[in-house]
Design a protein around this motif. Structure first.
Motif, short mmCIF file in Angstrom:
data_model
loop_
_atom_site.label_atom_id
_atom_site.label_comp_id
_atom_site.label_asym_id
_atom_site.label_seq_id
_atom_site.Cartn_x
_atom_site.Cartn_y
_atom_site.Cartn_z
N LEU A 79 21.07 6.27 -11.66
CA LEU A 79 20.63 6.38 -10.27
C LEU A 79 20.74 5.02 -9.60
O LEU A 79 20.35 4.00 -10.20
N ALA A 80 21.29 5.00 -8.39
CA ALA A 80 21.33 3.78 -7.58
C ALA A 80 20.41 3.96 -6.39
O ALA A 80 20.43 4.99 -5.71
N VAL A 81 19.58 2.95 -6.12
CA VAL A 81 18.62 2.98 -5.02
C VAL A 81 18.88 1.76 -4.15
O VAL A 81 18.76 0.63 -4.63
N THR A 82 19.21 1.97 -2.88
CA THR A 82 19.54 0.87 -1.98
C THR A 82 18.59 0.83 -0.80
O THR A 82 18.34 1.87 -0.17
N ARG A 83 18.03 -0.34 -0.53
CA ARG A 83 17.17 -0.48 0.64
C ARG A 83 18.02 -0.58 1.90
O ARG A 83 18.91 -1.44 1.99
N GLU A 84 17.74 0.28 2.86
CA GLU A 84 18.39 0.23 4.18
C GLU A 84 17.33 0.44 5.23
O GLU A 84 16.86 1.57 5.45
N GLY A 85 16.92 -0.63 5.91
CA GLY A 85 15.87 -0.53 6.92
C GLY A 85 14.57 -0.04 6.31
O GLY A 85 14.05 -0.66 5.37
N ASN A 86 14.05 1.06 6.83
CA ASN A 86 12.78 1.58 6.31
C ASN A 86 13.01 2.69 5.29
O ASN A 86 12.10 3.48 5.01
N ALA A 87 14.21 2.74 4.73
CA ALA A 87 14.54 3.82 3.80
C ALA A 87 15.10 3.29 2.49
O ALA A 87 15.70 2.20 2.43
N LEU A 88 14.89 4.08 1.45
CA LEU A 88 15.57 3.88 0.18
C LEU A 88 16.63 4.96 0.07
O LEU A 88 16.30 6.16 0.03
N VAL A 89 17.89 4.55 0.08
CA VAL A 89 18.99 5.50 -0.01
C VAL A 89 19.32 5.72 -1.48
O VAL A 89 19.49 4.76 -2.25
N LEU A 90 19.41 6.98 -1.88
CA LEU A 90 19.56 7.33 -3.29
C LEU A 90 20.97 7.87 -3.55
O LEU A 90 21.52 8.62 -2.74
N ARG A 91 21.49 7.53 -4.72
CA ARG A 91 22.81 8.04 -5.12
C ARG A 91 22.80 8.31 -6.61
O ARG A 91 22.49 7.42 -7.42
N ALA A 92 23.09 9.55 -6.98
CA ALA A 92 23.16 9.91 -8.40
C ALA A 92 24.47 9.38 -8.98
O ALA A 92 25.54 9.62 -8.44
N LEU A 93 24.37 8.64 -10.07
CA LEU A 93 25.55 8.12 -10.75
C LEU A 93 25.95 8.99 -11.93
O LEU A 93 27.03 8.81 -12.49
#
Length: 663
Positions: A79-93
């Motif tokens: 799982l990749a978790v990226t901070r973008e503004g007030n959100a954590l954007v998630l991506r299943a690897l």
């Protein structure tokens, strides 16, 4: 939002509050795999999960704004978790992952509200809430006889967490809010004292966080994020919307109701399309066009009502009965949701079957919006309607868009709301014509101008009666749904459960202090008290409509405030009394705007009302003019016709509120 590396892992904070904390021994992210079984019967769902894996992502590596999460060091990240503004954007690897869990830090004394529209519990703490749009069920309490009978008769009993309108968003007493951007089946679990656990049957797109120094500021943020409704139409302030489904006789009954002094803004005839008889009671004929056999000369009748300042409202839902004319038209154009064989998926609605118009097909959505709502309703003269249902999309059907029906199911009410809103906008009548919905999900706020609380039982029961519509208004109102109302007297009458005059009168008392007063004859009109079938009820109702109209200047100010700031008409006590923690758990009273406190009598045979007056101001009892200091428990006399209502001593509307004594 801040993402920081710690000695044991990482932490995520919002406005100085730590929200997530990760270490190898106490990870906050988990992923896994499962196989679901979801079966639908008339809008009720049996949902099971065969869980094959739940893996803690114990190892974290931070690369700039991204966290790479793996089960252990040396293993590939899942799982990749990226901070973008007030959100954590998630991506299943890992493509095998179809289950996700997140643990959020909790305080032991924390309160949590939201979850969409909740009927049984306003403070969600200590309970588990699956979030899946469905029929709420009859009784909604497994310990009661009526719920038992409904379950035996058709698995229709429901439970405390069932709702037409779920939403994966919660508001914390720590003055932050968390939203999960997903349409998958999800669960909010607030049972553990040290963490909140979020479960999703997919990897969400984002986890969004909001923080503000006040609850009012937080609600403004959320309403801006999800959408705000236009102000209420001016004609609504003229009185109640009277619901009658008696064919042409509805007009005669309306005349007698008006002669009795009832202030009327609209006549709502859901049977304008005709009826059919079923074991459940009188049902509508789901072929959305005027039935002039049941309502001769309806178009002219509507024009006559308009000339008297009264609007006409109808009914529509997103399904077409297979014995209707419009079904054949939609089938020929390939506008329906399909089954596994590629044929129209027919849904059993209880002694008749319907096709589901496929709103993922732009042509089908535009056809319904223009040809049905636009031409057959708005152009015909309707000024509003109940836009019913939206919860019935099965998960084993095929959509034109190719989307998985499991992910489309929760979104369906928002697509349905958009179809209605586009029809209204196409006639330039946004903010003037109004439709009301019971189903919802994230984003319904921007399209649906008015919620209603669905099909309560015709009683005072704790989990399906009068008191539940207060909880529904408060929970949904925090998430940007400013305008809310309910069927006066309830709707569902089964197993010998019928309305009493007292119930109708108590419900009307509450409705006078909401966005809209609207009556409903229920599923079995002949078995139940109606507003015009009992002289005492009719006289009482007339007075309640006079109160509603008297308060129109105040309601108009709340309507404008809702449109500009997103603040709901019905508000939890803590919204304006956040320093008084006694207000945080109250769900059977509400603030009508900032200045009026309403404590409806929601139990049978009661003429005293116990309540708590928030600290920080003095409160004036409407019916006696007596002043009471805030910050106290009290009991007040509340006979029929004089519900427990108070206003702030320092309100600018003091003259208006004092004038209620003369009504």
């Amino acid at each position: 939002m801040e993402l920081e590396t710690t000695s044991s892992g990482f932490a995520v904070s919002m406005a100085g509050r730590r929200i997530l904390s990760h270490s190898a021994t106490a990870p906050c992210f988990f992923v896994g795999q499962g196989t679901d079984r979801i079966a639908m019967d008339r809008g009720r769902f049996e949902i099971e999960d065969r869980l094959a894996e739940r893996c803690p992502l114990a190892h974290a590596e931070i690369e700039g704004e991204t966290i790479m999460l793996a089960a252990a060091k040396g293993q590939p990240p899942r799982l990749a978790v990226t901070r973008e503004g007030n959100a954590l954007v998630l991506r299943a690897l890992d493509p095998s992952v179809n289950r996700f869990w997140l643990r959020v830090i909790a305080d032991r004394d924390e309160n949590v509200w939201g979850g969409g529209e909740q009927f049984s519990y306003f403070d969600l703490r200590g309970r588990r809430f699956p979030l899946w749009t469905s029929e709420p069920g009859v009784g909604r309490d497994k310990t009661t006889e009526i719920t038992f009978k409904a379950d035996v008769a058709g698995h229709a009993g429901g439970d405390y967490y069932h709702t037409n309108y779920p939403q994966p968003t919660y508001v914390s007493s720590a003055r932050y809010a968390l939203h999960v951007e997903t349409s998958a089946y999800s669960v909010f679990d607030f049972c553990d004292p040290s963490f909140h656990e979020i479960e999703v049957w997919a990897v969400p797109e984002r986890i969004e966080l909001f923080a503000a120094p006040s609850f009012v500021g937080l609600v403004e943020m959320l309403s801006s994020r999800f959408g705000r409704q236009p102000p209420l139409p001016e004609w609504i302030y003229n009185g109640a919307i009277v619901g009658l489904k008696d064919g042409a006789n509805s007009f005669n009954r309306l005349a007698r109701i008006r002669e009795a002094g009832v202030k009327v803004a609209g006549l709502w005839c859901e049977d304008w399309v005709g009826i059919r008889q079923t074991a459940f009671g009188s049902r509508l004929f789901w072929d959305w066009q005027a039935n002039e056999t049941r309502y001769p000369g309806l178009r002219q009748r509507i024009a006559e009502l308009n000339s008297e300042g009264i609007r006409f409202l109808g009914y529509v839902n997103p399904y077409l009965c297979d014995d209707g004319v419009l079904f054949r038209e939609a089938e020929a154009a390939n506008y329906f949701v399909k089954d596994d064989s590629g044929r129209v998926a027919r849904i059993d609605f209880g002694q008749f079957h319907c096709g589901i118009v496929d709103f993922t097909n732009p042509d089908a959505a535009a056809w319904f919006s223009e040809e049905i709502i636009g031409k057959r309703m708005l152009d015909y003269g309707l000024s509003g309607w109940m836009a019913d249902f939206g919860e019935y999309l099965p998960v084993d059907v095929h959509l034109a868009s190719g989307a998985d029906a499991r992910l489309a199911h929760n979104r369906w009410p928002t697509l349905w709301a958009d179809v209605n809103a586009k029809a209204v906008a196409s006639r330039g009548r946004t903010g003037e014509a109004v439709f009301f919905m019971r189903a919802g999900f994230t984003g319904v706020q921007k399209s649906c101008p008015l919620l209603w609380a669905g099909d309560q039982s015709v009683d005072f029961s704790r989990h399906d009666g009068l008191v539940t519509v207060i909880c529904a208004a408060l929970s949904s109102g925090l998430l940007g749904n400013a305008f809310h109302h309910s069927d006066i007297g309830g709707y569902t009458s089964l197993f010998g459960n019928v309305r009493t005059p007292e119930l109708v009168m108590r419900w009307a008392e509450m409705a006078a202090f909401t966005s809209l007063m609207r009556t409903h004859e229920g599923n079995r009109p002949r078995d139940n008290v109606q507003i015009d079938s009992d002289p005492a009820v009719l006289k009482h109702f007339a007075r309640m409509t006079a109160i509603y109209v008297h308060l129109a200047p105040y309601l108009r100010s709340l309507s404008l405030e809702a449109a500009s700031r997103g603040l709901p008409v019905q508000r939890p006590l803590f919204l304006h009394h956040e320093e008084d923690r006694r207000t945080y758990g109250i769900q059977d009273c509400y603030l009508y705007g900032r200045d009026v406190l309403v404590a409806p009598v929601w139990q049978a045979s009661q003429e005293m009302r116990k309540l708590y007056l928030p600290a920080g101001t003095d409160w004036i009892h409407v019916w006696t003019g007596q002043s009471f200091a805030g910050g106290r428990d009290m009991s007040i006399e509340a006979p029929l016709g004089r519900p427990a209502v108070f206003y702030r001593a320092d309100t600018e509307f003091e003259k208006l509120f004092a004038g209620l004594l003369d009504l």
